[in-house]
Design an enzyme around this catalytic site. Sequence first.
Site, PDB file in Angstrom:
ATOM      1  N   LYS A 191     -38.015  31.886   4.919  1.00  0.00           N
ATOM      2  CA  LYS A 191     -36.841  32.026   6.043  1.00  0.00           C
ATOM      3  C   LYS A 191     -36.312  30.706   6.248  1.00  0.00           C
ATOM      4  O   LYS A 191     -36.793  29.696   5.840  1.00  0.00           O
ATOM      5  CB  LYS A 191     -37.713  32.494   7.261  1.00  0.00           C
ATOM      6  CG  LYS A 191     -37.220  32.948   8.313  1.00  0.00           C
ATOM      7  CD  LYS A 191     -36.578  34.431   7.849  1.00  0.00           C
ATOM      8  CE  LYS A 191     -36.557  35.504   9.076  1.00  0.00           C
ATOM      9  NZ  LYS A 191     -36.718  36.963   8.432  1.00  0.00           N
TER      10      LYS A 191
HETATM   11  N1  GLU Z   1     -34.162  38.954   7.524  1.00  0.00           N
HETATM   12  C1  GLU Z   1     -34.606  40.334   7.153  1.00  0.00           C
HETATM   13  C2  GLU Z   1     -36.152  40.504   7.435  1.00  0.00           C
HETATM   14  O1  GLU Z   1     -36.891  39.739   8.241  1.00  0.00           O
HETATM   15  C3  GLU Z   1     -34.170  40.761   5.719  1.00  0.00           C
HETATM   16  C4  GLU Z   1     -34.690  39.704   4.721  1.00  0.00           C
HETATM   17  C5  GLU Z   1     -34.055  39.921   3.180  1.00  0.00           C
HETATM   18  O2  GLU Z   1     -33.507  41.067   3.096  1.00  0.00           O
HETATM   19  O3  GLU Z   1     -34.387  39.058   2.393  1.00  0.00           O
HETATM   20  O4  GLU Z   1     -36.808  41.066   6.467  1.00  0.00           O
END
Ligand code: GLU
Length: 418
Positions: A107
Amino acid sequence: MTVYSGPVFEMAANQFTVIANHLEIPMDERARLLMPKRSVTVSCPIHRDDGTVAVFEGYRVQHHLTMGPTKGGTRFAPSVDIGEVAALAIWMSWKCALVGLPYGGAKGGVNVDVTQISKRELESLSRRYMQEMIPFVGPHTDVMAPDMGTNEQVMAWFMDTYSMYQGQTVTEIVTGKPVSSGGTLGRREATGRGVAYLARRVLKELAINPSGATAVVQGFGNVGSYAALELHHYGLKITAVSDHTGALYDEKGLDIPALMHHAQLHGSIAGFSNELHFDPAEVLTLPCDVLVPAAMERVIDARVAGKLRCRVLAEGANGPTTPEADLVLDKRNEIFLIPDILCNSGGVVVSYFEWVQDLQQLFWEEEEVMRREYQILDRAFETMLKRAKADNISHRTAAMAIGVEKVRAAKNTRGLFP
Ligand code: GLU
């Protein structure tokens, strides 16, 4: 104390302890599973429109590199700090493992209020953040995606910035891009569609007819709005919706397509018609069949958990329910929990499809994307349910245990280097 210490990281660590105790993981294996492999903090200086220079703090945390590249969104929000980002990276790991993607979790984020900067400043910040991340990411190292405060346009700027430095177009460096820039059909809708699909599946299991059932949605960003739209298509009445500007209520059901159109045009639900406006703090405890928290983490604490009046709790956001609230929900058998790492996993599942399509330069029809997304969600849902029943544990414990177990098995079979 670690560099990550803070309420959100403590929450991810506490959840992990529950799982590690359940799985009887030896103490000396736990830190290796929980603690992030790498994290970086960067300063992102940009020229403001008034000619001054402002510096924003950015982060990226890669939780584990055991199963392939890391994967996860980039968040632009005033709440962002390294601890929050680390917790979200850890949740991504359990999520990817649960649904069977060849990724570890990651993240990233920038501490910024996007409502307070211009579009040009947002572009500068997005490009500078990606430029600072170049030594740290790559299509086989770490692949970013949208999250709170970022969108397809930001992903296009990320991709363009990375590509300019490589001297060639590298679409597979991020997912959630516009279809015109190497994105996949169905990614924009994927998270919300997955939430709604699983909620409908549970309604059927509970013998509640989706047509005429009611839903309440907290948050009207990408996840909340598409979840509401899909539930609306399934015949549910969306009686209440909230976002950072306020909340709307209509017992006959809100006109979701019109509300989406309004929110896309104006950036929020504020100013939409004259339905009853009320305190957004009350949205979670309204009576409904399906409650979708799709905003921030930690909005359902023990007090709110005791007051919920839904039949299905479909967690669109990451980490909306605290471990203390989980203890309350464990006793409230009348509420069927679809835990976040399963419920909102449609987003990263379709991100994975986007990455595969970009690597192969072979693009799929939207029907193909949706069919495969639902197939993966169905399989993960069934595995979770079976495990919860067999071990007599909550849905969250079951889902997380499956994820943690897979990461642990991969680490143990690869062994400890050197
Ligand atoms: N931000 C989204 C999540 O928390 C998508 C992550 C992604 O598609 O890599 O799952």
